[in-house]
Design a protein around this motif. Structure first.
Motif, PDB file in Angstrom:
ATOM      1  N   ALA A  31       0.853  -1.331  -0.016  1.00 64.25           N
ATOM      2  CA  ALA A  31       0.077   0.096  -0.122  1.00 64.25           C
ATOM      3  C   ALA A  31       0.938   1.185   0.082  1.00 64.25           C
ATOM      4  O   ALA A  31       0.589   2.154  -0.565  1.00 64.25           O
ATOM      5  N   SER A  32       1.868   1.285   0.643  1.00 64.74           N
ATOM      6  CA  SER A  32       2.893   2.389   0.692  1.00 64.74           C
ATOM      7  C   SER A  32       3.491   2.594  -0.568  1.00 64.74           C
ATOM      8  O   SER A  32       3.581   3.566  -0.860  1.00 64.74           O
ATOM      9  N   PHE A  33       3.944   1.543  -1.178  1.00 72.87           N
ATOM     10  CA  PHE A  33       4.340   1.583  -2.531  1.00 72.87           C
ATOM     11  C   PHE A  33       3.356   2.362  -3.669  1.00 72.87           C
ATOM     12  O   PHE A  33       3.693   3.257  -4.534  1.00 72.87           O
ATOM     13  N   PHE A  34       2.192   1.811  -3.462  1.00 73.16           N
ATOM     14  CA  PHE A  34       1.021   2.358  -4.444  1.00 73.16           C
ATOM     15  C   PHE A  34       0.844   3.830  -4.219  1.00 73.16           C
ATOM     16  O   PHE A  34       0.679   4.583  -4.935  1.00 73.16           O
ATOM     17  N   ILE A  35       0.693   4.325  -2.904  1.00 73.32           N
ATOM     18  CA  ILE A  35       0.533   5.579  -2.438  1.00 73.32           C
ATOM     19  C   ILE A  35       1.512   6.425  -2.763  1.00 73.32           C
ATOM     20  O   ILE A  35       1.438   7.513  -3.522  1.00 73.32           O
ATOM     21  N   TYR A  36       2.731   5.845  -2.772  1.00 75.40           N
ATOM     22  CA  TYR A  36       4.009   6.617  -3.325  1.00 75.40           C
ATOM     23  C   TYR A  36       3.900   6.822  -4.645  1.00 75.40           C
ATOM     24  O   TYR A  36       4.086   7.985  -5.201  1.00 75.40           O
ATOM     25  N   SER A  40       3.451  11.086  -6.034  1.00 75.83           N
ATOM     26  CA  SER A  40       4.632  11.717  -6.178  1.00 75.83           C
ATOM     27  C   SER A  40       4.650  11.950  -7.815  1.00 75.83           C
ATOM     28  O   SER A  40       4.213  11.208  -8.642  1.00 75.83           O
ATOM     29  N   SER A  41       5.174  12.941  -8.306  1.00 80.17           N
ATOM     30  CA  SER A  41       5.295  13.311  -9.773  1.00 80.17           C
ATOM     31  C   SER A  41       6.338  12.506 -10.405  1.00 80.17           C
ATOM     32  O   SER A  41       7.403  12.039  -9.691  1.00 80.17           O
ATOM     33  N   ARG A  42       6.433  12.530 -11.354  1.00 76.41           N
ATOM     34  CA  ARG A  42       7.226  11.635 -12.205  1.00 76.41           C
ATOM     35  C   ARG A  42       8.953  12.001 -12.126  1.00 76.41           C
ATOM     36  O   ARG A  42       9.660  11.215 -12.056  1.00 76.41           O
ATOM     37  N   LYS A  43       9.029  13.319 -11.925  1.00 78.81           N
ATOM     38  CA  LYS A  43      10.382  13.672 -11.724  1.00 78.81           C
ATOM     39  C   LYS A  43      10.832  13.728 -10.495  1.00 78.81           C
ATOM     40  O   LYS A  43      12.078  13.714 -10.230  1.00 78.81           O
ATOM     41  N   SER A  44       9.908  13.666  -9.444  1.00 74.74           N
ATOM     42  CA  SER A  44      10.365  13.483  -7.911  1.00 74.74           C
ATOM     43  C   SER A  44      10.637  12.349  -7.490  1.00 74.74           C
ATOM     44  O   SER A  44      11.035  12.023  -6.136  1.00 74.74           O
ATOM     45  N   ARG A  45      10.120  10.994  -8.331  1.00 71.80           N
ATOM     46  CA  ARG A  45      10.486   9.685  -7.768  1.00 71.80           C
ATOM     47  C   ARG A  45      11.931   9.434  -7.747  1.00 71.80           C
ATOM     48  O   ARG A  45      12.670   9.893  -8.436  1.00 71.80           O
ATOM     49  N   SER A  46      11.935   8.589  -6.699  1.00 73.31           N
ATOM     50  CA  SER A  46      13.394   8.113  -6.502  1.00 73.31           C
ATOM     51  C   SER A  46      13.295   6.309  -6.964  1.00 73.31           C
ATOM     52  O   SER A  46      12.589   5.791  -6.382  1.00 73.31           O
ATOM     53  N   LEU A  47      14.140   6.090  -7.755  1.00 74.08           N
ATOM     54  CA  LEU A  47      14.351   4.628  -8.251  1.00 74.08           C
ATOM     55  C   LEU A  47      14.581   3.751  -6.881  1.00 74.08           C
ATOM     56  O   LEU A  47      14.035   2.622  -6.880  1.00 74.08           O
ATOM     57  N   ALA A  48      15.709   4.116  -6.284  1.00 71.44           N
ATOM     58  CA  ALA A  48      16.176   3.312  -5.051  1.00 71.44           C
ATOM     59  C   ALA A  48      14.910   3.060  -4.059  1.00 71.44           C
ATOM     60  O   ALA A  48      14.825   2.220  -3.415  1.00 71.44           O
ATOM     61  N   LYS A  49      14.042   4.194  -3.570  1.00 77.00           N
ATOM     62  CA  LYS A  49      13.053   4.149  -2.889  1.00 77.00           C
ATOM     63  C   LYS A  49      12.082   3.000  -3.445  1.00 77.00           C
ATOM     64  O   LYS A  49      11.517   2.194  -2.591  1.00 77.00           O
ATOM     65  N   GLU A  50      11.786   3.139  -4.487  1.00 75.55           N
ATOM     66  CA  GLU A  50      10.924   2.242  -5.289  1.00 75.55           C
ATOM     67  C   GLU A  50      11.289   0.724  -5.132  1.00 75.55           C
ATOM     68  O   GLU A  50      10.328  -0.172  -4.932  1.00 75.55           O
ATOM     69  N   LEU A  51      12.701   0.461  -5.681  1.00 72.79           N
ATOM     70  CA  LEU A  51      13.340  -0.904  -5.483  1.00 72.79           C
ATOM     71  C   LEU A  51      13.228  -1.328  -3.929  1.00 72.79           C
ATOM     72  O   LEU A  51      12.887  -2.430  -3.897  1.00 72.79           O
ATOM     73  N   ILE A  52      13.386  -0.595  -3.101  1.00 73.32           N
ATOM     74  CA  ILE A  52      13.606  -1.082  -1.681  1.00 73.32           C
ATOM     75  C   ILE A  52      12.229  -1.441  -1.278  1.00 73.32           C
ATOM     76  O   ILE A  52      12.059  -2.503  -0.626  1.00 73.32           O
ATOM     77  N   THR A  53      11.299  -0.408  -1.415  1.00 73.18           N
ATOM     78  CA  THR A  53      10.006  -0.684  -0.879  1.00 73.18           C
ATOM     79  C   THR A  53       9.169  -1.831  -1.630  1.00 73.18           C
ATOM     80  O   THR A  53       8.692  -2.772  -0.994  1.00 73.18           O
ATOM     81  N   GLY A  54       9.379  -1.984  -3.010  1.00 71.09           N
ATOM     82  CA  GLY A  54       9.068  -3.211  -3.553  1.00 71.09           C
ATOM     83  C   GLY A  54       9.576  -4.570  -3.293  1.00 71.09           C
ATOM     84  O   GLY A  54       9.011  -5.544  -3.185  1.00 71.09           O
ATOM     85  N   THR A  55      10.950  -4.409  -3.069  1.00 68.80           N
ATOM     86  CA  THR A  55      11.621  -5.609  -2.498  1.00 68.80           C
ATOM     87  C   THR A  55      10.984  -6.272  -1.146  1.00 68.80           C
ATOM     88  O   THR A  55      11.093  -7.337  -0.943  1.00 68.80           O
ATOM     89  N   VAL A  56      10.989  -5.130  -0.126  1.00 64.55           N
ATOM     90  CA  VAL A  56      10.499  -5.471   1.081  1.00 64.55           C
ATOM     91  C   VAL A  56       9.186  -6.199   1.067  1.00 64.55           C
ATOM     92  O   VAL A  56       8.987  -7.210   1.964  1.00 64.55           O
ATOM     93  N   ALA A  57       8.269  -5.512   0.335  1.00 63.20           N
ATOM     94  CA  ALA A  57       6.890  -5.842   0.381  1.00 63.20           C
ATOM     95  C   ALA A  57       6.735  -7.256  -0.400  1.00 63.20           C
ATOM     96  O   ALA A  57       6.292  -8.195   0.176  1.00 63.20           O
ATOM     97  N   SER A  58       7.675  -7.560  -1.384  1.00 70.78           N
ATOM     98  CA  SER A  58       7.721  -8.780  -1.799  1.00 70.78           C
ATOM     99  C   SER A  58       8.189 -10.014  -0.877  1.00 70.78           C
ATOM    100  O   SER A  58       7.885 -11.041  -1.013  1.00 70.78           O
TER     101      SER A  58
END
Length: 76
Positions: A31-36, A40-58
């Motif tokens: 849920a945190s990943f989807f809300i993020y 967030s706008s396309r330019k303000s997203r962080s690939l590292a945060k997306e990968l870490i959140t997705g990996t932890v959720a997985s």
């Protein structure tokens, strides 16, 4: 010397509790990943945060599913 039987490092009574706990955490991180992603706008997203959140959720959803199967008697 007789061989020792293989036993689980986690007691069987903990399987349902671990399943609920880990699946809850996995859904919370999902849920945190989807809300993020949605807020967030396309330019303000962080690939590292997306990968870490997705990996932890997985990881939590994977182990939660494993313990749910073990708690229901499907030994994988």
């Amino acid at each position: 010397m007789a061989p020792k039987p293989i036993s689980s490092p986690v007691p069987d009574a903990w399987y349902p509790t671990l399943a609920v706990f880990m699946l809850s955490l996995g859904l919370l991180f999902t849920a945190s990943f989807f809300i993020y992603e949605a807020t967030s706008s396309r330019k303000s997203r962080s690939l590292a945060k997306e990968l870490i959140t997705g990996t932890v959720a997985s990881v939590f959803l994977g182990f939660g599913s494993l313990f749910l199967l073990l708690a229901s008697g499907v030994y994988v």
